[in-house]
Design a protein around this motif. Structure first.
Motif, PDB file in Angstrom:
ATOM      1  N   GLN A  34      79.488 -32.976  39.746  1.00 34.01           N
ATOM      2  CA  GLN A  34      80.194 -31.884  39.528  1.00 34.01           C
ATOM      3  C   GLN A  34      81.226 -31.652  40.755  1.00 34.01           C
ATOM      4  OE1 GLN A  34      76.968 -29.247  39.404  1.00 34.01           O
ATOM      5  NE2 GLN A  34      76.317 -29.718  37.317  1.00 34.01           N
ATOM      6  N   VAL A  35      80.620 -32.093  41.785  1.00 34.27           N
ATOM      7  CA  VAL A  35      81.784 -31.941  43.219  1.00 34.27           C
ATOM      8  C   VAL A  35      82.914 -32.738  42.717  1.00 34.27           C
ATOM      9  CG1 VAL A  35      81.992 -32.651  45.432  1.00 34.27           C
ATOM     10  CG2 VAL A  35      79.825 -31.541  44.707  1.00 34.27           C
ATOM     11  N   LYS A  36      82.676 -33.977  42.137  1.00 31.49           N
ATOM     12  CA  LYS A  36      83.819 -34.906  41.828  1.00 31.49           C
ATOM     13  C   LYS A  36      84.782 -34.061  40.897  1.00 31.49           C
ATOM     14  CE  LYS A  36      81.400 -39.211  43.118  1.00 31.49           C
ATOM     15  NZ  LYS A  36      80.742 -40.544  42.544  1.00 31.49           N
ATOM     16  N   LYS A  37      84.321 -33.503  39.976  1.00 26.56           N
ATOM     17  CA  LYS A  37      85.082 -32.962  38.913  1.00 26.56           C
ATOM     18  C   LYS A  37      85.663 -31.779  39.067  1.00 26.56           C
ATOM     19  CE  LYS A  37      82.254 -34.242  34.968  1.00 26.56           C
ATOM     20  NZ  LYS A  37      80.972 -33.771  33.702  1.00 26.56           N
ATOM     21  N   GLU A  38      84.997 -30.853  40.029  1.00 27.12           N
ATOM     22  CA  GLU A  38      85.726 -29.802  40.926  1.00 27.12           C
ATOM     23  C   GLU A  38      86.965 -30.345  41.857  1.00 27.12           C
ATOM     24  OE1 GLU A  38      82.731 -27.369  42.438  1.00 27.12           O
ATOM     25  OE2 GLU A  38      81.771 -27.065  40.508  1.00 27.12           O
ATOM     26  N   ASP A  39      86.602 -31.360  42.539  1.00 30.67           N
ATOM     27  CA  ASP A  39      87.673 -31.757  43.322  1.00 30.67           C
ATOM     28  C   ASP A  39      89.190 -32.091  42.735  1.00 30.67           C
ATOM     29  OD1 ASP A  39      86.259 -31.293  45.671  1.00 30.67           O
ATOM     30  OD2 ASP A  39      85.662 -33.357  46.029  1.00 30.67           O
ATOM     31  N   GLU A  40      88.636 -32.641  41.485  1.00 33.82           N
ATOM     32  CA  GLU A  40      89.808 -33.217  40.660  1.00 33.82           C
ATOM     33  C   GLU A  40      90.437 -32.040  40.198  1.00 33.82           C
ATOM     34  OE1 GLU A  40      92.237 -35.906  38.522  1.00 33.82           O
ATOM     35  OE2 GLU A  40      90.790 -36.009  40.235  1.00 33.82           O
ATOM     36  N   LEU A  41      89.776 -31.180  39.478  1.00 37.09           N
ATOM     37  CA  LEU A  41      90.396 -29.799  39.273  1.00 37.09           C
ATOM     38  C   LEU A  41      91.430 -29.106  40.239  1.00 37.09           C
ATOM     39  CD1 LEU A  41      87.888 -27.548  37.321  1.00 37.09           C
ATOM     40  CD2 LEU A  41      90.077 -28.606  36.474  1.00 37.09           C
ATOM     41  N   VAL A  42      90.783 -29.102  41.504  1.00 36.31           N
ATOM     42  CA  VAL A  42      91.686 -28.693  42.644  1.00 36.31           C
ATOM     43  C   VAL A  42      92.955 -29.586  42.672  1.00 36.31           C
ATOM     44  CG1 VAL A  42      91.609 -28.197  44.911  1.00 36.31           C
ATOM     45  CG2 VAL A  42      89.752 -27.597  43.860  1.00 36.31           C
ATOM     46  N   ARG A  43      92.583 -30.891  42.781  1.00 38.12           N
ATOM     47  CA  ARG A  43      93.651 -31.778  43.128  1.00 38.12           C
ATOM     48  C   ARG A  43      94.773 -31.569  42.004  1.00 38.12           C
ATOM     49  NH1 ARG A  43      96.282 -35.730  41.177  1.00 38.12           N
ATOM     50  NH2 ARG A  43      94.819 -35.867  39.245  1.00 38.12           N
ATOM     51  N   LYS A  44      94.516 -31.338  40.537  1.00 41.34           N
ATOM     52  CA  LYS A  44      95.289 -31.129  39.510  1.00 41.34           C
ATOM     53  C   LYS A  44      96.025 -29.610  39.965  1.00 41.34           C
ATOM     54  CE  LYS A  44      93.452 -33.947  35.851  1.00 41.34           C
ATOM     55  NZ  LYS A  44      92.867 -33.930  34.645  1.00 41.34           N
ATOM     56  N   LYS A  68      95.329 -21.065  25.332  1.00 39.22           N
ATOM     57  CA  LYS A  68      94.307 -20.190  24.477  1.00 39.22           C
ATOM     58  C   LYS A  68      93.147 -21.074  24.261  1.00 39.22           C
ATOM     59  CE  LYS A  68      94.462 -16.648  21.028  1.00 39.22           C
ATOM     60  NZ  LYS A  68      95.281 -15.901  19.948  1.00 39.22           N
ATOM     61  N   SER A  69      92.132 -20.549  24.360  1.00 40.81           N
ATOM     62  CA  SER A  69      90.885 -21.011  24.145  1.00 40.81           C
ATOM     63  C   SER A  69      90.492 -21.280  22.699  1.00 40.81           C
ATOM     64  CB  SER A  69      89.627 -20.127  24.716  1.00 40.81           C
ATOM     65  OG  SER A  69      88.289 -21.024  24.306  1.00 40.81           O
ATOM     66  N   THR A  70      90.004 -22.409  22.476  1.00 42.02           N
ATOM     67  CA  THR A  70      89.751 -22.834  20.882  1.00 42.02           C
ATOM     68  C   THR A  70      88.272 -22.800  20.930  1.00 42.02           C
ATOM     69  OG1 THR A  70      89.342 -25.138  21.361  1.00 42.02           O
ATOM     70  CG2 THR A  70      91.484 -24.398  20.951  1.00 42.02           C
ATOM     71  N   GLY A  71      87.815 -22.990  19.407  1.00 46.74           N
ATOM     72  CA  GLY A  71      86.414 -22.835  19.234  1.00 46.74           C
ATOM     73  C   GLY A  71      85.531 -24.062  20.056  1.00 46.74           C
ATOM     74  N   ASN A  72      86.218 -24.999  20.441  1.00 51.92           N
ATOM     75  CA  ASN A  72      85.735 -25.979  20.865  1.00 51.92           C
ATOM     76  C   ASN A  72      85.758 -26.105  22.475  1.00 51.92           C
ATOM     77  OD1 ASN A  72      84.514 -27.052  18.600  1.00 51.92           O
ATOM     78  ND2 ASN A  72      86.518 -28.237  18.108  1.00 51.92           N
ATOM     79  N   GLY A  73      86.254 -25.180  23.222  1.00 52.94           N
ATOM     80  CA  GLY A  73      86.742 -25.025  24.428  1.00 52.94           C
ATOM     81  C   GLY A  73      86.251 -23.902  25.287  1.00 52.94           C
ATOM     82  N   ARG A  74      86.124 -23.894  26.611  1.00 53.44           N
ATOM     83  CA  ARG A  74      85.644 -22.872  27.578  1.00 53.44           C
ATOM     84  C   ARG A  74      86.699 -22.564  28.478  1.00 53.44           C
ATOM     85  NH1 ARG A  74      81.159 -20.152  29.003  1.00 53.44           N
ATOM     86  NH2 ARG A  74      79.889 -21.286  27.502  1.00 53.44           N
ATOM     87  N   GLU A  75      87.184 -21.550  28.681  1.00 52.17           N
ATOM     88  CA  GLU A  75      88.092 -20.950  29.714  1.00 52.17           C
ATOM     89  C   GLU A  75      87.396 -20.836  30.936  1.00 52.17           C
ATOM     90  OE1 GLU A  75      90.986 -18.328  28.793  1.00 52.17           O
ATOM     91  OE2 GLU A  75      92.307 -19.554  27.491  1.00 52.17           O
ATOM     92  N   LEU A  76      88.004 -21.451  32.146  1.00 50.20           N
ATOM     93  CA  LEU A  76      87.377 -20.936  33.381  1.00 50.20           C
ATOM     94  C   LEU A  76      88.634 -20.490  34.235  1.00 50.20           C
ATOM     95  CD1 LEU A  76      85.198 -24.220  33.856  1.00 50.20           C
ATOM     96  CD2 LEU A  76      84.540 -22.099  32.824  1.00 50.20           C
ATOM     97  N   GLU A  77      88.442 -19.860  35.356  1.00 46.98           N
ATOM     98  CA  GLU A  77      89.324 -19.692  36.143  1.00 46.98           C
ATOM     99  C   GLU A  77      89.327 -20.311  37.589  1.00 46.98           C
ATOM    100  OE1 GLU A  77      89.548 -15.332  37.215  1.00 46.98           O
ATOM    101  OE2 GLU A  77      90.853 -15.095  35.456  1.00 46.98           O
ATOM    102  N   VAL A  78      90.128 -20.946  38.065  1.00 50.42           N
ATOM    103  CA  VAL A  78      90.238 -21.704  39.225  1.00 50.42           C
ATOM    104  C   VAL A  78      90.884 -21.077  40.303  1.00 50.42           C
ATOM    105  CG1 VAL A  78      90.120 -23.954  40.173  1.00 50.42           C
ATOM    106  CG2 VAL A  78      89.659 -23.929  38.035  1.00 50.42           C
ATOM    107  N   THR A  79      90.269 -20.606  41.458  1.00 51.19           N
ATOM    108  CA  THR A  79      91.131 -19.983  42.290  1.00 51.19           C
ATOM    109  C   THR A  79      91.402 -20.932  43.566  1.00 51.19           C
ATOM    110  OG1 THR A  79      90.382 -17.799  41.834  1.00 51.19           O
ATOM    111  CG2 THR A  79      91.507 -18.129  44.046  1.00 51.19           C
ATOM    112  N   VAL A  80      92.658 -21.384  43.653  1.00 50.78           N
ATOM    113  CA  VAL A  80      92.975 -22.443  44.995  1.00 50.78           C
ATOM    114  C   VAL A  80      93.907 -21.579  45.790  1.00 50.78           C
ATOM    115  CG1 VAL A  80      94.021 -24.793  45.198  1.00 50.78           C
ATOM    116  CG2 VAL A  80      92.625 -24.481  43.230  1.00 50.78           C
ATOM    117  N   ASP A  81      93.733 -21.618  47.065  1.00 49.20           N
ATOM    118  CA  ASP A  81      94.542 -21.007  48.187  1.00 49.20           C
ATOM    119  C   ASP A  81      95.112 -19.891  47.496  1.00 49.20           C
ATOM    120  OD1 ASP A  81      94.111 -23.308  49.701  1.00 49.20           O
ATOM    121  OD2 ASP A  81      96.115 -24.265  49.135  1.00 49.20           O
ATOM    122  N   GLY A  82      94.251 -19.015  46.993  1.00 48.82           N
ATOM    123  CA  GLY A  82      94.622 -17.710  46.540  1.00 48.82           C
ATOM    124  C   GLY A  82      95.322 -17.602  45.218  1.00 48.82           C
TER     125      GLY A  82
END
Length: 645
Positions: A502-512, A522-536
């Protein structure tokens, strides 16, 4: 003026040089410094909110046991609370598990005297039961402190420790009323007087506990020398690195003849934690105070620890790049208390009020008897200061007084260093259930036994005495934990351990996110929306996963969009949460009559209790939450239908 201001101190320099020898099996020094390792308790408590998990301690446990530390601190302090509340772990089980991996080195714990490991003084039967079970589960050394340095609160715990022939370490909490030792209250005379009390008490060793990192090098040198003049009982220095003077103070204490010092292994050291052990080992080589520890063994532990640190980096709450903070000498706020204040103000959307909190802290502390700032008094002073900043219409109003401040004013925590402001005391004790006249006796002597009622109340959940003690100390979160423990309720995702995957996946999200590769979809039926806060900056990320719950489990520590369905337009008689926290209990049920000014809900914020009162006469129409639910500021907790006027 006290007599100590005119004393002549010696000229320092008691270290003797010896031949330099780097071998692991070098001859023992003439007067070796004994080292306690506190990485597995105060280290992670200071750096990442006590969230260290047992599974990440096991890989280094045998290695630490093999070093030759005087003791290893494994338990107590905030660990008991945090484990069952946030980690879904049984604190008793950690003690038993670590003992299996570390049979050679004595275990040490931090015990808050009559507070045990909670935030109030408990009845004698709770203290006795807890200490006995701690002994039975493997504890060897009990570092016992009282937040007010009122040693009457040691008596009950000490009796059980001594009956079991375990080590009782008495503590003097070190605090100041100016940036260096001296002044009218916390001066050399005060501390020598407290040490003499401990000697008379019959302690096995004495700990100078500097919880905020306030001790300056020459002050601790002089204090240790003065202590050594009156007793041969071993002296242990516990100081934090917060101000940047931690290892300087340790070195002067060593020169003064201190017997034991507390340190952490590198990855768990510095900042608001403690000095690192590695430089101390190397610096004392070739002296009569050589620790005798093998730097290679310690370095191997540090390398292993580094593997698991990424799981906890998100908990680092230091907004500054600087490793030290000399401001601690000015506001004297321990690191844990500071991070709690910041988090509470963030949750209130009032972080801009932090400077006001710092400005008022010394005034509130003085009003409450100029008490030391250490758990639980640091929380008591800190939370009351936040309340004053947020809710007072004029300075010194004390519009919203916490239950703990009322208890302090009544005397349930013991004798304060100086008298409490009589106006504040009178306001706090108005309609206080135990009476409006404060007590002068030992608090434990007026507290009714609690264990019998706990056994009855939690008989359907608690399987043994250890379970009962969890509920005795923490009735609401303890009950919730036992439901998780025995599979009666599913443990929430945010309580489950984070994996390195999970740490690796989160680090990759932050990198992106930093590379600008994230887009809002827009979220689809097969997706999940998450909020990622990076540097505010907040990014909306869609995780494609046909099994939405799996995506949630994969990212339990990424902040999700807040649900707003529980918010309502406030109506007459609706009781809303004035601050974020956890519901402890409802004093009324649906259909009950209530009077204006009557306490109807108790909410816990920053581990302090706040009684919320009805603003109207009426009848409870609806209750919106259950006990142990978390609520946000403004959430409607209860709807009260006003009586016809």
């Amino acid at each position: 003026m006290n007599n100590f201001n005119h004393m002549k101190y010696d000229k320092h320099g008691v270290i003797e040089m010896t031949s330099m020898n780097f071998d692991a099996d070098r001859p023992k020094a003439g007067n070796p410094v004994r080292i306690n390792d506190v990485s597995l308790r105060d280290g992670h408590q200071s750096l990442f909110a006590t969230r260290g998990r047992t599974e990440d301690m096991i890989p280094v446990a045998e290695m630490i046991d093999d070093v030759g530390f005087n003791a290893v601190e494994t338990w107590g302090g905030a660990t008991f609370d945090t484990m069952h509340r946030y980690l879904g772990e049984d604190p008793w089980e950690r003690l038993r598990v670590l003992k299996k991996y570390m049979p050679k080195t004595p275990f040490s714990m931090l015990l808050r005297g009559q507070n045990v490991v909670g935030y109030r003084n408990y009845a004698d039967d709770v203290v006795e039961s807890f200490v006995q079970r701690a002994v039975d589960n493997g504890m060897d050394i009990f570092r016992c402190f009282d937040a007010l340095n009122d040693f009457r609160n040691f008596g009950t715990a000490a009796k059980v420790i001594k009956e079991n022939k375990k080590h009782f370490q008495g503590v003097v909490c070190y605090t100041l009323d100016q940036p260096r030792l001296g002044g009218e209250v916390y001066n050399m005379e005060y501390y020598i007087g407290k040490v003499k009390e401990l000697v008379a008490f019959g302690v096995d060793s004495i700990c100078i506990k500097d919880m905020a990192g306030l001790i300056a090098p020459y002050d601790i040198y002089n204090l240790v020398r003065e202590i050594k003049k009156i007793t041969d009982i071993p002296v242990n220095l516990h100081t934090h690195f917060t101000s940047g003077m931690g290892d300087l103070a340790i070195f002067k204490a060593i020169e003064a003849g201190v017997d034991i010092v507390d340190t952490c292994i590198g990855p768990y050291a510095y900042r608001t934690s403690h000095a690192a052990v590695e430089p101390i080992i190397m610096s004392l080589l070739g002296t009569n105070r050589d620790t005798g520890l093998d730097i290679n063994k310690v370095n191997a532990i540090a390398n292993e620890m580094e593997k698991y640190i990424p799981k906890y980096r998100h908990l680092d709450n230091n907004p500054k790049y600087a490793v030290t903070d000399i401001n601690v000498l000015l506001h004297q706020t321990p690191g844990g208390m500071l991070s709690n204040l910041v988090n509470q103000l963030k949750a209130m959307d009032a972080l801009d009020k932090l400077e006001d909190v710092f400005r008022l802290l010394p005034k509130v502390r003085k009003d409450l008897g100029n008490i030391p700032l250490v758990t639980p008094t640091s929380q008591i002073v800190g939370v009351q200061t936040v309340n004053n900043v947020l809710f007072d219409s004029y300075e010194g109003e004390y519009a919203k007084i916490t239950k703990e401040v009322k208890d302090l004013c009544y005397g349930l925590y013991g004798k304060t260093t100086q008298p409490i402001n009589p106006e504040v005391q009178k306001k706090a004790l108005k309609d206080y259930p135990r009476g409006e006249e404060p007590i002068m006796v030992r608090p434990g002597s007026i507290l009714e036994p609690e264990m019998k009622e706990v056994k009855e109340k939690f008989s359907d959940l608690a399987k043994d005495h250890d379970d009962e003690l969890i509920c005795a100390l923490y009735p609401v979160t303890g009950k919730r934990f036992l439901k998780w423990k025995y599979g009666l309720e599913e443990m929430p995702d945010e309580v489950k351990p984070k994996t390195m995957e999970q740490v690796k996946k989160e680090d990759e999200l932050v990198r992106k996110a930093l590379a600008g590769e994230l887009t809002s979809k827009k979220s689809t039926g097969n997706g999940r929306e998450l909020e990622v806060t990076v540097d505010g900056e907040t990014f909306t990320v869609e995780i494609n996963d046909p099994n939405g719950t799996q995506a949630q489990a994969a990212f339990p520590n990424i902040r999700r969009k807040k649900k707003t369905g529980i918010k309502e337009v406030e109506k007459t008689g609706s009781l809303t949460a004035p601050l974020p926290g956890m519901i402890v209990e409802y004093k009324k049920a649906v259909g009950d009559k209530v009077n204006a000014g009557e306490t109807v809900v108790v909410i816990e914020a920053m581990k302090m209790m706040n009684n919320l009162e009805s603003s109207v006469d009426g009848v409870v129409k609806e209750i919106k939450f259950d006990a142990s639910d978390s609520v946000s500021k403004g959430d409607v907790l209860m709807v009260i239908e006003p009586a016809d006027s």
